[in-house]
Scaffold this active site. Structure first.
Site, mmCIF file in Angstrom:
data_model
loop_
_atom_site.group_PDB
_atom_site.id
_atom_site.type_symbol
_atom_site.label_atom_id
_atom_site.label_comp_id
_atom_site.label_asym_id
_atom_site.label_seq_id
_atom_site.Cartn_x
_atom_site.Cartn_y
_atom_site.Cartn_z
ATOM 1 N N ARG A 68 -4.381 -9.937 3.546
ATOM 2 C CA ARG A 68 -4.556 -9.882 2.090
ATOM 3 C C ARG A 68 -3.242 -9.422 1.471
ATOM 4 O O ARG A 68 -2.833 -8.275 1.673
ATOM 5 C CB ARG A 68 -5.696 -8.923 1.740
ATOM 6 C CG ARG A 68 -6.054 -8.841 0.264
ATOM 7 C CD ARG A 68 -7.234 -7.891 0.089
ATOM 8 N NE ARG A 68 -7.696 -7.821 -1.291
ATOM 9 C CZ ARG A 68 -7.232 -6.961 -2.203
ATOM 10 N NH1 ARG A 68 -6.291 -6.092 -1.864
ATOM 11 N NH2 ARG A 68 -7.728 -6.954 -3.433
ATOM 12 N N LYS A 117 0.824 -1.196 0.000
ATOM 13 C CA LYS A 117 0.000 0.000 0.000
ATOM 14 C C LYS A 117 0.874 1.269 0.000
ATOM 15 O O LYS A 117 2.067 1.247 0.322
ATOM 16 C CB LYS A 117 -0.922 0.003 1.230
ATOM 17 C CG LYS A 117 -2.064 -1.021 1.162
ATOM 18 C CD LYS A 117 -3.129 -0.604 0.167
ATOM 19 C CE LYS A 117 -4.300 -1.569 0.067
ATOM 20 N NZ LYS A 117 -5.228 -1.476 1.190
#
Length: 313
Positions: free
Chosen positions: A278, A244
């Site tokens: 995830r 991210k």
């Protein structure tokens, strides 16, 4: 349990205090999880030409199916298939999104019993995906569409309820929070009530604080430090920290150089009670998760040899 190397149950008095999870033992599709003592690795496979990480590498149908099956071979517990990015951009019609994800679900379901989730906020895409064999709907809008909750309630599928504030694929330029962990937990609690009210039983609910979704890097770092309010809701907590922007900005690292930071963020979340991670880099993530489980006393090492009375060469 999938830990074939377990020799004995971990001593209960040695375990750290772990959160109480509603219906900790979950049957999801063909797989059984005990989230009181294991962490699931969810692999990411995006059938989009503009996904933020792989830039279309798995857009072709055969590439997407192969990526899912490779993830299963590398130890992933489930795959998350997406047909529309979260990032702001033009709307992708529901029929086009279905055409992207449903054939992947069908092919993977025919070849494997791995858990399959579909990343969508649309009720119609969710319905078609469940009929094709999906076990979970991963909704990054936190049930913004009440019809999606009804679709899941009318099936055997589970739901991931994720925190995000803006309408799908629209920007939120300067998100502000007084206390991001508390406000995210309060949002998720309200959306869980919506799910329960629609008829989704608590044993089919998973929550996700939504790192980077309508949050800046400081917000995502704070969520990673203080995951407790979300975990304390009592539902299995999923964290999507892999590669991210909050990791890239923290390390001054491009997308291809964020693996190590992603693994650290995932491990810190696991230590606070996250039970699903995830991740894009499956092999590295599976090893990191298994190590976190061993450190936390949730599983035994695969084997014991060092200083166990045998000669160590």
């Amino acid at each position: 349990m999938r830990h074939d190397g377990d020799m004995t149950e971990p001593s209960r008095h040695d375990l750290p205090e772990l959160p109480t999870i509603a219906a900790a033992v979950r049957q999801i599709g063909a797989r059984r999880f005990d989230f009181s003592r294991e962490v699931a690795v969810m692999a990411v496979v995006n059938r989009t030409p503009d996904s933020f990480y792989d830039r279309g590498r798995t857009f072709a149908l055969d590439s997407a199916v192969t990526a899912c099956l490779d993830a299963a071979s590398s130890g992933a517990d489930w795959v998350d298939i997406g047909g529309a990015p979260f990032a702001p951009g033009p709307e992708i019609p529901a029929d086009e999104e279905s055409d992207r994800v449903v054939p992947v679900v069908e092919a993977v379901r025919a070849a494997s019993d791995i858990v399959i989730s579909v990343d969508t906020f649309r009720a119609d895409v969710a319905r078609r995906s469940i009929l094709a064999g999906a076990d979970i709907i991963n909704d990054t809008t936190g049930l913004a569409d009440p019809e999606l909750a009804r679709v899941v309630a009318d099936s055997d599928a589970s739901i991931v309820i994720t925190h995000s504030l803006a309408a799908p694929r629209t920007p939120l330029a300067s998100p502000t929070y007084r206390d991001v962990s508390i406000e995210v937990a309060e949002f998720l609690e309200r959306r869980v009530e919506r799910a329960l009210g629609a008829g989704i039983p608590e044993e089919r609910i998973i929550v996700d604080p939504g790192h980077d979704l309508n949050k800046n890097t400081l917000h995502s770092l704070e969520l990673t430090r203080r995951l407790g309010p979300i975990v304390d809701l009592g539902y299995p907590t999923l964290v999507a920290v892999s590669n991210k922007d909050f990791i890239g900005e923290s390390l001054d690292a491009d997308r291809g150089d964020r693996v190590e930071g992603s693994l650290v963020a995932a491990a810190l979340c696991i230590a606070q009670g996250a039970r699903i991670v995830r991740m894009h880099n499956v092999r590295e993530s599976v090893a990191a998760v298994r190590m976190a489980e061993a450190i936390l006393g949730m599983r035994q090492p695969a084997y014991l040899r060092h200083n166990m009375g045998e000669r160590n060469d």
